[in-house]
Design a protein around this motif. Structure first.
Motif, mmCIF file in Angstrom:
data_model
loop_
_atom_site.group_PDB
_atom_site.id
_atom_site.type_symbol
_atom_site.label_atom_id
_atom_site.label_comp_id
_atom_site.label_asym_id
_atom_site.label_seq_id
_atom_site.Cartn_x
_atom_site.Cartn_y
_atom_site.Cartn_z
ATOM 1 N N ARG A 78 0.817 -1.210 0.000
ATOM 2 C CA ARG A 78 0.000 0.000 0.000
ATOM 3 C C ARG A 78 0.853 1.263 0.000
ATOM 4 O O ARG A 78 0.460 2.289 -0.567
ATOM 5 N N GLU A 79 2.007 1.201 0.654
ATOM 6 C CA GLU A 79 2.868 2.376 0.686
ATOM 7 C C GLU A 79 3.341 2.743 -0.714
ATOM 8 O O GLU A 79 3.393 3.921 -1.077
ATOM 9 N N HIS A 80 3.668 1.734 -1.519
ATOM 10 C CA HIS A 80 4.061 1.995 -2.905
ATOM 11 C C HIS A 80 2.910 2.611 -3.686
ATOM 12 O O HIS A 80 3.094 3.586 -4.427
ATOM 13 N N THR A 81 1.699 2.064 -3.503
ATOM 14 C CA THR A 81 0.538 2.596 -4.218
ATOM 15 C C THR A 81 0.277 4.043 -3.836
ATOM 16 O O THR A 81 0.014 4.894 -4.704
ATOM 17 N N ARG A 82 0.369 4.341 -2.542
ATOM 18 C CA ARG A 82 0.150 5.726 -2.104
ATOM 19 C C ARG A 82 1.236 6.649 -2.641
ATOM 20 O O ARG A 82 0.952 7.790 -3.033
ATOM 21 N N ALA A 83 2.487 6.173 -2.662
ATOM 22 C CA ALA A 83 3.584 7.021 -3.134
ATOM 23 C C ALA A 83 3.420 7.353 -4.612
ATOM 24 O O ALA A 83 3.610 8.502 -5.028
ATOM 25 N N VAL A 84 3.051 6.356 -5.423
ATOM 26 C CA VAL A 84 2.862 6.600 -6.852
ATOM 27 C C VAL A 84 1.693 7.558 -7.083
ATOM 28 O O VAL A 84 1.792 8.498 -7.889
ATOM 29 N N ALA A 85 0.588 7.339 -6.374
ATOM 30 C CA ALA A 85 -0.566 8.232 -6.528
ATOM 31 C C ALA A 85 -0.216 9.655 -6.110
ATOM 32 O O ALA A 85 -0.640 10.628 -6.748
ATOM 33 N N ARG A 86 0.586 9.800 -5.031
ATOM 34 C CA ARG A 86 0.970 11.133 -4.580
ATOM 35 C C ARG A 86 1.874 11.827 -5.597
ATOM 36 O O ARG A 86 1.705 13.020 -5.877
ATOM 37 N N ILE A 87 2.815 11.092 -6.171
ATOM 38 C CA ILE A 87 3.717 11.692 -7.159
ATOM 39 C C ILE A 87 2.943 12.132 -8.392
ATOM 40 O O ILE A 87 3.157 13.232 -8.925
ATOM 41 N N LEU A 122 9.347 9.503 -12.626
ATOM 42 C CA LEU A 122 9.619 8.828 -11.356
ATOM 43 C C LEU A 122 8.516 7.833 -11.023
ATOM 44 O O LEU A 122 8.791 6.720 -10.529
ATOM 45 N N ALA A 123 7.267 8.199 -11.295
ATOM 46 C CA ALA A 123 6.160 7.269 -11.043
ATOM 47 C C ALA A 123 6.276 6.029 -11.926
ATOM 48 O O ALA A 123 6.025 4.902 -11.477
#
Length: 287
Positions: free
Chosen positions: A85-94, A194-195
């Motif tokens: 989930r952390e990866h998913t949130r990071a990609v969505a945030r970027i 980056l995403a």
């Protein structure tokens, strides 16, 4: 000695501690504080599940080491083997930061000022960062200095890509903004690249996570089957030596999962704004 009363006493103490912590009044805080509160609530539920697993393992096996291993597994394995989930949130945030940079660029192209551009984009900013952008807009419209409000915004997001956008906006607000549109375009392109890189890394490490799930599921199923169908096979583990051997085996598994987490974690780039909150909060309040 029967460990069950001890386990039940520990479970009762843990439950009373969690209840007292939940009833303790807390002052209202910022959005980041509320996110921390939600995270603590999730941790409380994990703690209850951990205690329940330890009590169940102790009641079934009467092994102190089984209590420890079961509690550690329930606490750690969902985060290790579950969805990233952390990866998913990071990609969505970027991607949201990239979209917001493009929105700012397009709004600035219509000759609007930077503060007006932030206000105009706040309602339509992508959801992953909308709350932070709306908080930035509220601070600016409330009279806070834009550089100070931007620093608070960077603290709230805590993202290296957001730091780049904040740096560009701060320079444009404090000195000149002649090249801001081109800079925002470049930052949006960099953020999307980056995403894409993060998605490629996640795809390559998906096979490793799947193999770890299969190995863990097989081991858990085997142990559960032995306990339920052939408990006599586990009789040697009831001795002190057997418990020590079981503890060593559990430590080996824990070390393997720790290595898996370390190997699969994508390192974050360094923050551009070193300690952005050191002066931001005071400036924002002063403004």
């Amino acid at each position: 000695m029967n460990p069950l009363p001890i386990l039940l006493g520990l479970a009762c103490a843990a439950g009373l501690t969690l209840i007292a912590d939940g009833l303790r009044p807390r002052p209202p805080g910022s959005r980041s504080s509320r996110r921390t509160g939600r995270r603590r609530s999730v941790d409380r539920h994990r703690m209850l599940a951990t205690v329940a697993a330890g009590v169940a393992a102790g009641a079934v096996t009467r092994w102190p080491v089984a209590v420890l291993l079961a509690a550690a597994a329930v606490w750690a394995l969902p985060r290790v083997l579950g969805p990233d989930r952390e990866h998913t949130r990071a990609v969505a945030r970027i991607e949201a930061i990239a979209t917001w940079a493009e929105l700012l660029r397009d709004t600035l192209s219509s000759a609007a000022g930077l503060e007006q551009a932030i206000t105009a984009t706040a309602p339509v900013t992508p959801h992953p960062i909308r709350a932070q952008v709306q908080a930035l807009d509220t601070a600016v419209r409330g009279g806070a200095r834009l550089p100070a409000a931007l620093r608070v915004f960077a603290v709230d997001l805590a993202d290296p890509t957001a730091d780049l956008v904040v740096r560009a906006l701060t320079q444009a607000a404090g000195y000149h903004g002649g090249q801001l549109s081109q800079c925002l375009t470049s930052l949006a392109v960099t953020a999307r690249e980056l995403a894409v890189i993060r998605m490629r890394v996640a795809t390559k490490r998906a096979a490793t996570r799947t193999a770890a799930r299969v190995i863990t599921g097989t081991a858990v199923a085997m142990v559960a089957g032995l306990i339920l169908l052939n408990s006599g096979f586990l009789t040697p583990y009831q001795s002190v030596t057997g418990q020590m051997v079981l503890l060593v085996v559990g430590a080996v598994f824990a070390a393997g999962f720790w290595w898996l987490v370390r190997a699969s974690r994508l390192p974050e780039p360094p923050r551009v704004l070193a300690n952005p909150g050191g002066l931001a909060v005071g400036e924002g309040r002063a403004g």
